[in-house]
Design a protein around this motif. Structure first.
Motif, PDB file in Angstrom:
ATOM      1  N   ARG A 112      -0.790  -3.461   2.315  1.00 38.10           N
ATOM      2  CA  ARG A 112      -1.654  -2.337   1.964  1.00 38.10           C
ATOM      3  C   ARG A 112      -2.474  -1.885   3.157  1.00 38.10           C
ATOM      4  NH1 ARG A 112      -4.035  -3.567  -4.147  1.00 38.10           N
ATOM      5  NH2 ARG A 112      -1.993  -3.595  -5.208  1.00 38.10           N
ATOM      6  N   THR A 113      -2.911  -2.848   3.949  1.00 44.18           N
ATOM      7  CA  THR A 113      -3.679  -2.534   5.153  1.00 44.18           C
ATOM      8  C   THR A 113      -3.200  -3.424   6.293  1.00 44.18           C
ATOM      9  OG1 THR A 113      -5.414  -4.143   4.603  1.00 44.18           O
ATOM     10  CG2 THR A 113      -5.727  -1.875   3.840  1.00 44.18           C
ATOM     11  N   PRO A 141      -4.841  -5.423   9.072  1.00 46.77           N
ATOM     12  CA  PRO A 141      -6.226  -5.854   9.300  1.00 46.77           C
ATOM     13  C   PRO A 141      -6.658  -5.720  10.753  1.00 46.77           C
ATOM     14  CG  PRO A 141      -4.789  -7.754   8.979  1.00 46.77           C
ATOM     15  CD  PRO A 141      -3.966  -6.542   8.668  1.00 46.77           C
ATOM     16  N   ARG A 186      -1.823   2.752   7.102  1.00 50.40           N
ATOM     17  CA  ARG A 186      -2.367   1.483   6.605  1.00 50.40           C
ATOM     18  C   ARG A 186      -3.477   0.944   7.501  1.00 50.40           C
ATOM     19  NH1 ARG A 186       2.623   2.538   5.182  1.00 50.40           N
ATOM     20  NH2 ARG A 186       3.336   1.878   3.112  1.00 50.40           N
ATOM     21  N   GLY A 187      -3.995   1.800   8.357  1.00 51.47           N
ATOM     22  CA  GLY A 187      -5.131   1.415   9.184  1.00 51.47           C
ATOM     23  C   GLY A 187      -4.771   0.750  10.490  1.00 51.47           C
ATOM     24  N   CYS A 226      -0.207 -10.205   8.484  1.00 56.59           N
ATOM     25  CA  CYS A 226      -1.285  -9.549   7.737  1.00 56.59           C
ATOM     26  C   CYS A 226      -1.969 -10.509   6.770  1.00 56.59           C
ATOM     27  CB  CYS A 226      -0.725  -8.337   6.981  1.00 56.59           C
ATOM     28  SG  CYS A 226      -0.243  -6.960   8.065  1.00 56.59           S
TER      29      CYS A 226
END
Length: 438
Positions: A169-170, A172, A69-70, A25
């Motif tokens: 957090r995400t 990508p 988290r996408g 990430c």
């Protein structure tokens, strides 16, 4: 920066403190989380319905954690290397990352992945995360691994641990492959009966178990050997599947429950032995020239919890009911099989591996060989007398009564020695006489 990186999940089904996922990430524009339902495991000698049920739930929870988290979890089934390289190619990935593991199979898998990536011009990197201290990080003078726990423990206790990582957090990027793949049902992963009282799988459940263990430790170090008290953390299934980071568990317990942290060091110890000597899973670590007995009836009685020795039978029935067994009971039942019945430790290890949700190549073989006297115990002739163990760790018989209902109404200490009861009372119990004199 890598354009696209594939993160191959194996025995690390979490998003928190996951070094491989965190690195991907941080350094890639797009991250593709992948899990391959490996036919070599699900269809081979590693297949186990209890672990399959736990795995199915853990994968569902992992997918949900990633989606929050996408990201998402790509699922494939087949040969782990072929399926992984196919996803790498479809995603146009320039990097593949995963957590390093220790079994002979895991090491062969990593070598195959490295070779396939080299042919495709893809960067392949492994990261720590399966243990607190990586295997090979601690080496004795003149050796490739520690053979005795105490010096390993001193080195383990003195070394600085790596930095614990937060969850990304995400995740990508967007969807990089056309087919995500559906979540499996437990029944399609392994044939056979499951235990009725299995723990719930996944990172969410694992963190709740860890939180509970930390809260209990806040009231003082629990007596981990109290069989009926059942004060062990019960983290082992979540550690085996990587739903909980062993490093996070150690960090949260180190000041509250040092004995439980020592158990994590034992886990690391067996992993570093297995990393150096993968054959320990099936072959004697130290040759003791033991003459094992071939007694199918005695083995079956032990497997079913019908040996006539209540403390042994209680442990074996807990295993069948819960897919888990108290650690003290594991030692007692293993000692009875190998030291009293003189049956090969491999037969016992295979039965444990069939039923244990936390069935782990390194821990299972390491502990069985320790008890059998062929492994890392400095006292290979050690015998755990089941009656003394019962008196010490189940003094009022509560553990036996919980798992051996035939003895539920037996009063006092006789619950551990029902063969001493009058003949008329023994006949009413519908409980077998012991396989041997103790």
């Amino acid at each position: 920066m890598e354009k696209t990186a594939v993160v191959l999940f194996t025995r690390d089904l979490r998003v928190r403190d996951h070094p491989a996922l965190a690195a991907a990430c941080e350094h890639a524009d797009r991250v593709v989380p992948l899990f391959v339902l490996d036919d070599a495991i699900l269809g081979g000698r590693f297949a186990a319905p209890n672990r399959a049920a736990f795995l199915a739930r853990a994968l569902a929870d992992l997918r949900e954690q990633l989606r929050q988290r996408g990201g998402d979890l790509v699922l494939r089934r087949g040969d782990v290397v072929e399926e992984t390289i196919a996803v790498v190619a479809e995603a146009g990935a320039t990097a593949l990352v995963c957590s390093a593991d220790v079994s002979g199979y895991a090491q062969r898998r990593e070598r195959r992945l490295a070779g396939a990536c080299a042919q495709q011009g893809v960067r392949f990197t492994t990261y720590p995360g399966v243990t607190v201290v990586p295997p090979g990080a601690l080496l004795p003078a003149g050796g490739d691994h520690y053979r005795v726990f105490t010096p390993y423990w001193r080195a383990w206790d003195a070394v600085d641990w790596r930095r614990q990582l937060a969850a990304p957090r995400t995740i990508p990027g967007g969807q990089a492959v056309d087919r995500i793949g559906r979540l499996p049902f437990a029944g399609e992963l392994a044939d056979g009966d499951t235990s009725p009282d299995l723990p719930d799988g996944g990172e969410t459940a694992g963190r709740a178990v860890l939180d509970a263990a930390v809260r209990r430790a806040g009231d003082g170090e629990p007596d981990l050997d109290d069989l009926a008290g059942d004060r062990t953390s019960r983290l082992s299934p979540y550690l085996h599947f990587g739903c909980v980071s062993p490093l996070e568990a150690a960090n949260r317990l180190v000041d509250r429950a040092p004995e439980q942290v020592r158990q994590l060091a034992w886990r690391d110890f067996h992993h570093q032995v297995t990393a150096a000597v993968p054959s320990v899973a099936t072959k004697d670590y130290r040759r003791r020239d033991v003459e094992w007995r071939d007694d199918a009836d005695a083995l079956r009685a032990w497997q079913e919890g019908r040996t006539g020795v209540p403390i042994v039978d209680a442990g074996m029935r807990q295993l069948l009911r819960e897919g888990w067994m108290h650690n003290r009971a594991r030692l007692v039942t293993a000692s009875f099989l190998t030291k009293n019945l003189r049956i090969d430790w491999r037969d016992g290890a295979a039965h444990f591996f069939r039923w244990l949700v936390d069935g782990d190549v390194a821990n299972n073989a390491g502990n069985w060989q320790w008890v059998a006297g062929t492994g890392n115990d400095t006292r290979p002739n050690r015998v755990l007398n089941p009656l003394r163990q019962a008196k010490r760790f189940d003094s009022d018989g509560a553990y036996v009564r919980r798992y051996v209902p035939e003895l539920r109404d037996v009063d006092g200490a006789a619950v551990h020695t029902p063969w001493t009861l009058p003949d008329d009372e023994r006949k009413e119990l519908d409980y077998p006489d012991p396989l041997l004199d103790l």
